[in-house]
Design an enzyme around this catalytic site. Structure first.
Site, PDB file in Angstrom:
ATOM      1  CB  ALA A 277       9.960  -7.745  11.761  1.00  0.00           C
ATOM      2  CE  LYS A 278       8.087  -5.857  18.629  1.00  0.00           C
ATOM      3  NZ  LYS A 278       8.014  -5.772  20.196  1.00  0.00           N
TER       4      LYS A 278
ATOM      5  N   GLY B  17       6.290  -0.126   0.972  1.00  0.00           N
ATOM      6  CA  GLY B  17       7.774  -1.229   0.763  1.00  0.00           C
ATOM      7  C   GLY B  17       7.537  -2.382   0.826  1.00  0.00           C
TER       8      GLY B  17
ATOM      9  CB  VAL C 283       7.053  -0.048  11.653  1.00  0.00           C
ATOM     10  CG1 VAL C 283       7.519   0.403  10.295  1.00  0.00           C
ATOM     11  CG2 VAL C 283       7.618   1.125  12.716  1.00  0.00           C
ATOM     12  N   GLY C 284       3.668   0.813  10.753  1.00  0.00           N
ATOM     13  CA  GLY C 284       2.738   1.156   9.626  1.00  0.00           C
ATOM     14  C   GLY C 284       2.194   2.833  11.295  1.00  0.00           C
ATOM     15  CD  GLU C 285      -2.316   0.557  11.704  1.00  0.00           C
ATOM     16  OE1 GLU C 285      -2.023  -0.733  12.708  1.00  0.00           O
ATOM     17  OE2 GLU C 285      -3.658   0.912  12.375  1.00  0.00           O
TER      18      GLU C 285
ATOM     19  CB  ILE D 130      -0.880  -0.176   1.254  1.00  0.00           C
ATOM     20  CG1 ILE D 130      -0.192  -0.079   2.380  1.00  0.00           C
ATOM     21  CG2 ILE D 130      -1.934  -1.013   1.063  1.00  0.00           C
ATOM     22  CD1 ILE D 130      -1.222   0.531   3.621  1.00  0.00           C
TER      23      ILE D 130
END
Lengths: 177, 771, 328
Positions: free
Chosen positions: B720-721, B495, B723-725, B492
């Protein structure tokens, strides 16, 4: 106010309202379109010429995603009537890469990650292209101002600034070479 | 062998337990000190050149032979009933191909029957009345003007707190409060603790309706081939659109193909099929031609979702030493006309600090306004704006440094579940952030002369971001030694394609150039969840790694047989087979193409379950340095520092973009963005990008950011978690706290515009007759 | 937008002649008209394209007449013109903070002075407000944060132009050409408060055009400043703006013109404030009392009381800044 002396009206040509031929010169190519007077340059590029790089976001001159270069100046193609662009030179994002080689701005945008969704990117690049064509040594402030009429909702601005400066550097080094 | 397992997933602050189907064996997570070659390296986007040349085709750009254009007639009233509707003149207009109304289409229920695709009752100004398809957009717009509708206006309500009263106009049969009652959470006894606290503070906060204003509007292009429907959709969830369309139109899933290659922003608002999708599909069927239906900017801002407004009443209690003893929140959120869920503005209050007594009462209330939709950390942005300002108010009252107060109440276990966090890098984020902004030296930088006031503020962030199953991936190894990763996720703009390519290349031991990633197509792909809730990478990434691993193992087995060497003596590196005892590495095509001709390896992967005994969350801290002009009320942000912990960093280049983007959206929310409704008519006055002010290039300050890059040992096989928000969550609160530090007053109503600052400084004359 | 006929007239005379016909509108930059047409606020039957009238595209300066600026001169040309930057920098400043770079490449000075108001009730097709021929100003009782604090009845929209206050502070005039008449009027005469018989903010008739903007020679030692407060850093209409042009006798004010934008339906010149600074050396006290005088009579609506404080601050700041510069 003073009276003006009235002379006989010169003959004028009424065009439209129906579709009529319109000549455009886009990316160094001649085109003849059949469109109504209400056709904007943006719709002409996208729908009639299939050049969908310039984006329709607001369609009212408030975002910059439709920016193209007309006679060397970046303008909003959504607020430009196609019929009023005859005899002008129009440049869109599609013409930037030459012979399969990316323009310095395009290269810099990739290297700096100067986009996220990419929808505003063609407009940003065209605004910066107009800047670099005119000013090969822009300051950070010049770059910021050049894209101050191009909204980026993802917030890629800091990287867009960096890409603008980096592209200028690439172009200068090419010239120097 | 497929297995069914139970797992816990979190989405937008809500937790769900579900059964999921997984396949293949889970891999051991990459260790924190694992030597990785692709993962963790700055990697430019693999689809960069499409994005910079105009070649990237977005839904808006789809043009098909014979394609028609759709336009929607919308209600001009916030609550009304259609008494009569006459479309004859519109139908007769040259170039109009179809007009759909509630009278000539099937009754299709939406949101579990909350409303219908088209129906005579209209519940907000912007609700859909009729749909026109025509040869071009202008013709469709001409036709809109020719539809005659006789509306019966009904009483309406736009304020959520008012709407929660039983005496208000009722929007749905079951009343205006979602599920009939507020959502309540309590631990300990907050009321008692408030009574017993040494120090208390109490404040009312409001947050405004914010509009996503994704640059690409919502929309679909629908085309039928026989009884199969293809939908190009500007969506964050192709499988969600597929399910929605199939259900609404009564089609089997395999007859609906949804494609989304590029999307111009979504930010949470594009998580399913829209009315525009269904109308375009119905009309395309009716006229036998493809239909292009993209919303206009105005429609986008009326009907495509928003971050709901909130009213929050917050009380905090503490001991004199700063120990938090009580948190009490009552909140009202305006859902707009339709929604099946509400956000959690109480999330930060419940989770951020160690506090034994917490009560949150959250009302989600229907109003006669445009429906809300998830908007980048829904609930938490609003909740953090209030809660982290309240923490600063408390710090002031206690004469404590705001950072010290936060550290005093730091907690390493999830205070709701009691489970330890898988990783929690918030303490380091505080320390790094404080250092970068000059927190401890800030008093010396304050300006108290003239009309300028400089201030510093901070705020913390907690959010989910674990992702979870189900998510699947395939890895095809072609016989020339190239690999194709196939998923059904979507990029979206974050990346995703690039990080998935990095993960696959890492696992395969391939150069990244030899890996391509296919996504955004339900027919070619395999199921992946929606790209929302900061879950794409931690959901799909681990599945890709498993698929790549599976393919690699198969390849090594085949290579062992072809080369007649034991499998454990063969390693893949840089796309070459390094065989023990052989001087030169072997090219893959030597094994695959030359020896086996058209053989193809297909690796399969699935996302495994989330850990049972850990709470997987993301954390961060942001600091703001601002200057306020006390005469004009203008705020200049000098700098924002953002330090976040989201587990292992896969791509430092694109994660930086995410952080900066979140901060910038956050500062728009803090300072300039607000949907304005006319209180008398319920109409939106600024459904455009002129009066709804998103940040421009010149609104952006210096943003310094760092990641606490720490492989999460329990979250998933990548560590990994999401990170968008996270980066949008604390920005507005940090800025608000900095403004308060500068001018000495808290502005508790967002956005913090010049008029509110001048009002807070008592410089505003109140209007006389019109109050 | 609805369809229309399109004519590119060969000369000015034909252009104004064509404008006499009902349903005809002129288009130059198009940045104001086309959005109105797209939202179907206006649907002219015919557009007369002025862009090809090269005779209106010039920028002249001489010591006797000052500046003569053809109506088609773009904002970008004004912003970057060296002579303007040197002699009347206030105008370049005002142009440089208007709209966005692209809009400045498109929009013309003539169009800028004739632009419609940005009031959201006016812009929304759903409201038939007083200015559009209805009988109610919805903003007076509605959402009026951005509206007028002076002369707010019968229409409380504010004049949005950045150039207009600057030009008025410079004592500029416009040359108007119509079918039967032509002549020059000062901007104070050009802008009028809307009334029932003329629901617009100018005296311009349907068949008239601004053809030239004239800025007289400034008196000896003169300096000016344009300050604009916005709710975002750029590309927003002014919350309040102020244009001040002062002629000096050393550090004393010989004369001043002070004009506010964003406070009234027209650019708002404040003679009372000008009077206070005349023949004075500007001190903080004088600047403060001038700023008080400038807002004399201001009546806030429910949501725009802040504009009074803001306008006062800008007037004071403008005067103080000019005084500082005069000392140097």
């Amino acid at each position: 106010m003073a009276k003006a002396t009235k002379t006989k009206r010169a003959s004028v040509t009424v065009r439209g309202p129906h579709k009529m031929p319109v000549h455009l010169f886009v990316n160094r190519q001649d085109y003849e379109l059949h469109v109504e007077p209400r056709r904007t340059l943006l719709d002409a590029l996208r729908k009639d010429l299939g050049l969908t790089g310039a984006k329709k976001v607001c369609d009212e001159g408030t975002c910059g995603a439709c920016t193209v270069i007309v006679d060397g100046k970046p303008v909003y193609s959504c607020l430009t009537l196609a019929i009023e662009c005859e005899e002008k030179s129009i440049e869109t994002i599609e013409a930037l890469a030459q012979d399969g080689k990316l323009h310095a701005l395009q290269q810099a945008f990739i290297e700096e990650d100067a986009y996220q969704c990419g929808f505003c990117t063609p407009g940003q690049i065209m605004s910066l292209k107009a800047l670099l064509d005119e000013n090969p040594n822009p300051t950070l402030d010049d770059v910021k101002r050049a894209v101050s009429g191009n909204l980026c909702r993802c917030g890629a601005y800091p990287k867009i600034f960096r890409a603008g400066l980096r592209a200028a550097e690439i172009l200068r080094s090419k010239k120097g070479a | 062998m497929a297995r069914v397992v139970k797992t816990k997933t979190e989405f937008e602050g809500n937790f769900f337990e579900q059964y999921i189907v997984i396949e293949g064996d889970e891999l051991t997570p990459w260790a924190a000190d694992e030597k990785l070659e692709k993962v963790g390296k700055c990697t430019p986007r693999v689809d960069g050149s499409e994005r910079v040349t105009g070649d990237a085709k977005y839904t808006y750009d789809i043009q098909l032979a014979g394609m028609l254009y759709g336009r929607i007639l919308r209600s001009p009233y916030p609550h009304a009933r259609i008494k009569s509707l006459d479309t004859r003149a519109a139908e007769k207009l040259h170039g109009v191909r179809a007009v759909l109304t509630h009278k000539n289409i099937p009754q299709i229920p939406l949101r579990m029957g909350q409303h219908f695709l088209l129906e005579p009752t209209l519940r907000y100004a912007g609700d859909e009345v009729a749909f026109i398809v025509a040869d071009d957009e202008e013709i469709a717009e001409d036709a809109l003007e020719l539809i005659e509708v006789d509306y019966q206006e009904l009483p309406f309500v736009i304020d959520p707190e008012e709407a929660s009263q039983p005496s208000s106009p009722q929007i749905h049969l079951n009343g205006n409060v979602l599920n009939g009652k507020p959502e309540e959470y309590e631990r300990g006894d907050a009321e008692k603790a408030l009574r017993e606290a040494d120090v208390t503070i109490e404040a009312r906060f409001t947050t405004q309706v914010a509009l996503h204003n994704s640059l690409e509007t919502h929309g679909s292009v629908c085309a039928w081939e026989g009884d199969s429907l293809t939908v190009w959709d500007s969506t964050q969830h192709i499988y969600g659109v597929r399910a929605g369309v199939a259900q609404a139109l009564g089609l089997p899933l395999n007859k609906v193909r949804v494609i989304k290659k590029y999307m111009g922003g979504g930010f949470g608002s594009k998580n399913g099929a829209g009315k525009y999708t269904l109308l375009a599909a119905l009309a395309a069927k009716k006229v036998g031609r493809p239909v292009h239906m993209m919303l206009t900017r105005k429609e986008e801002n009326l009907a495509a979702g928003n971050r709901n407004n909130t009213i929050q009443y917050l009380r905090l209690g503490a001991k004199r030493d700063g120990t938090l003893t009580a948190i009490y929140l009552r909140s009202y959120a305006g859902l707009g006309a339709y929604s099946l869920w509400g956000t959690s503005p109480g999330g930060p209050a419940r989770q951020l600090y160690a506090c034994p007594n917490v009560k949150t009462i959250q009302y989600s209330v229907f109003t006669n306004t445009g429906p809300m939709a998830a908007f980048r950390a829904p609930g938490y942005v609003e909740g953090t704006f209030s809660f982290e300002q309240a923490i600063d108010m408390l710090a002031q009252k206690l004469h404590m440094d705001p950072l010290e107060l936060r550290l005093k109440n730091y907690i390493d276990t999830n205070p709701m579940s009691g489970m330890p966090y898988s990783t929690k890098g918030l303490r380091e984020a505080y320390e790094r952030g404080a250092k970068l902004i000059g927190w401890r030296e800030r008093k010396s930088k304050k300006i108290t002369q003239g009309t300028q006031r400089r201030g510093f503020g901070m705020a913390s962030q907690i959010w989910g971001g674990s992702g979870g199953p189900p998510a699947y991936a395939l890895c095809k190894l072609n016989n020339d030694g190239s690999a194709t990763i196939i998923t059904g996720t979507q990029d979206i703009g974050t990346g995703t394609k690039t990080v998935l390519a990095q993960i696959a290349a890492e696992e395969l031991g391939f150069p990244i150039e030899r890996v391509s990633v296919e996504l955004g197509d339900t027919q070619d792909g395999v199921y992946s969840p929606l790209s929302a809730g900061s879950m794409t990478l931690p959901s799909v990434g681990p599945a890709v790694r498993v698929a790549a691993h599976d393919a690699k193992e198969q390849l090594l087995s085949i290579a062992a047989q072809v080369l007649e060497k034991p499998k454990d003596q063969i390693k893949l590196k840089d796309g070459l087979l390094h065989v023990q005892g052989l001087e030169k590495p072997v090219e893959l095509k030597e094994v695959l193409a030359m020896k086996l001709q058209n053989f193809m390896i297909i690796g399969k992967g699935a996302r495994g379950p989330n850990p049972e005994k850990y709470s997987v969350n993301t954390f961060g801290a942001q600091f703001a340095d601002v200057t306020v002009d006390t005469e004009t009320g203008e705020v200049l942000i000098n700098k924002i520092v953002a330090v976040h912990e989201s587990g292992r960093v896969i791509n430092p280049l694109t994660i930086g973009s995410q952080i900066e983007g979140g901060v910038i959206q956050g500062l728009g929310f803090a300072l300039t963005e607000e949907r304005v409704l006319d209180r008398h008519t319920g109409l939106v006055l600024n459904p455009n990008l002129e009066e709804y002010k998103v940040p421009t290039a010149l609104d952006v300050p210096e943003i310094e950011h760092e990641m606490i890059d720490r492989a999460d040992p329990y979250a998933n096989n990548l560590g990994a978690k999401g990170v968008g928000e996270p980066p949008i969550i604390p920005t507005a609160a940090a800025i608000a706290n900095a403004i308060s530090d500068a001018i000495g007053v808290h502005v508790t109503d967002g956005p913090i515009t010049p008029d509110k600052i001048l009002k807070a400084l008592n410089k505003t004359q109140i209007g006389g007759n019109h109050a | 937008m609805r369809n229309f006929e399109h004519i590119t007239p060969p000369d000015l005379e034909s252009a104004v002649d064509l404008l006499s016909e009902r349903g005809t509108k002129s288009i130059a930059g198009g940045t104001d008209l086309l959005p109105e047409m797209k939202s179907r606020l206006r649907s002219p039957r015919r557009l007369v394209n002025l862009k090809a009238l090269e005779e209106l595209r010039y920028l002249k300066h001489n010591a006797r007449k000052g500046f003569q600026i053809g109506a088609l001169t773009t904002l970008a040309e004004i912003e970057s013109n060296e002579l303007i930057r040197e002699k009347i920098p206030i105008l370049a400043q005002a142009a440089s903070v208007a709209a966005s770079p692209q809009l400045r490449n498109m929009g013309t000075i003539g169009g800028n002075l004739c632009q419609s108001v940005r009031c959201w009730y006016y812009r929304a097709p759903e409201f038939k407000c007083w200015l559009k021929g209805g009988d109610t100003c919805y903003a007076i009782e509605g959402e009026n944060k951005f509206h007028a604090i002076l002369e707010s009845s019968p229409c409380c929209a504010v004049h949005p132009s950045d150039l207009a206050p600057a030009l008025m502070a410079l004592g500029a005039s416009v040359h108007i050409t119509g079918t039967d008449e032509e002549g020059t009027v000062s901007l104070e005469e050009f802008f009028v408060r809307p009334k029932a018989s003329n629901r617009q903010m100018t005296i311009l008739g349907a068949n008239e055009l601004i053809t030239e903007v004239q800025v007289p020679m400034l008196d000896g030692d003169s300096s000016g400043i344009y300050l604009k407060a916005m709710d975002r850093k750029v590309w927003a209409f002014a919350l309040v703006s102020v244009a001040v042009q002062v002629s000096w006798d050393k550090e004393r004010v010989k004369g001043a013109r002070i004009v506010l934008g964003g406070v009234a339906p027209i650019p708002w010149r404040v003679p009372a404030a000008e009077e206070i600074v005349r023949d004075q050396a500007i001190t903080e006290e004088i600047a403060t009392s001038a700023s008080e005088a400038a807002l004399e009579g201001a009546q806030p609506l429910r949501d725009n009381g802040y504009k009074i404080a803001l306008a006062k601050a800008l007037v004071k700041r403008a005067l103080m800044t000019l005084a500082e510069r005069a000392k140097k």
